[in-house]
Design a protein around this motif. Structure first.
Motif, PDB file in Angstrom:
ATOM      1  N   VAL A 126     -16.631   5.620  11.605  1.00 45.79           N
ATOM      2  CA  VAL A 126     -15.193   5.600  11.906  1.00 45.79           C
ATOM      3  C   VAL A 126     -14.480   6.281  10.747  1.00 45.79           C
ATOM      4  CG1 VAL A 126     -13.151   4.149  12.181  1.00 45.79           C
ATOM      5  CG2 VAL A 126     -15.293   3.518  13.314  1.00 45.79           C
ATOM      6  N   GLY A 185     -17.341   5.085  17.906  1.00 41.19           N
ATOM      7  CA  GLY A 185     -16.779   5.581  16.663  1.00 41.19           C
ATOM      8  C   GLY A 185     -16.193   6.971  16.841  1.00 41.19           C
ATOM      9  N   LEU A 193      -9.142   2.554  17.980  1.00 35.17           N
ATOM     10  CA  LEU A 193     -10.489   2.828  18.482  1.00 35.17           C
ATOM     11  C   LEU A 193     -11.078   1.519  18.982  1.00 35.17           C
ATOM     12  CD1 LEU A 193     -12.175   5.138  15.794  1.00 35.17           C
ATOM     13  CD2 LEU A 193     -11.608   5.780  18.139  1.00 35.17           C
TER      14      LEU A 193
END
Length: 122
Positions: free
Chosen positions: A118, A9, A18
């Motif tokens: 995140v 994250g 990501l």
């Protein structure tokens, strides 16, 4: 006991990418479905994506075409590749695994990771 540990994250700008990872360890005989869920501030936890032991996948409509779930059964690890991230993807992401443990081969148990944040900035 079984532990699920997420990583990957962080903070990313809108449109960025990501990759989340979740490794399961402990008294594991096998892992059936694995998945990713998320909880945004002020909202209920929701399903993001799931994957069965033979690779069948399911996605929330909001992430279809942007996120890809995969797994490495030899490593008891599930991944979530997130592309074209949007501010509304900001949430704590949780890994889930439905695990058959060594001491109870006839049952399946549900385990969760601790979550990874995140944050997508606009």
């Amino acid at each position: 006991q079984v532990q699920l540990v997420e990583s990957g994250g962080g903070v990313v700008q809108s449109g960025g990418s990501l990759r989340l990872s979740c490794a399961a360890s402990g008294s594991i005989f096998s892992i059936n479905a694995m998945g990713w869920y998320r909880r945004a501030p002020g909202k209920e936890r929701e399903l993001v994506a799931t994957i069965t032991s033979d690779g069948n996948t399911n996605y929330a409509d909001s992430v279809k075409g942007r996120f890809t779930i995969s797994r490495d059964n030899a490593k008891n690890t599930v991944y979530l590749q997130m592309n074209s991230l949007k501010p509304e993807d900001t949430a704590v992401y949780y890994c889930n695994g439905r695990v058959v443990i060594l001491t109870h081969l006839t049952s399946e148990y549900n385990y969760w990771g601790q979550g990874t944040q995140v944050t997508v900035s606009s």
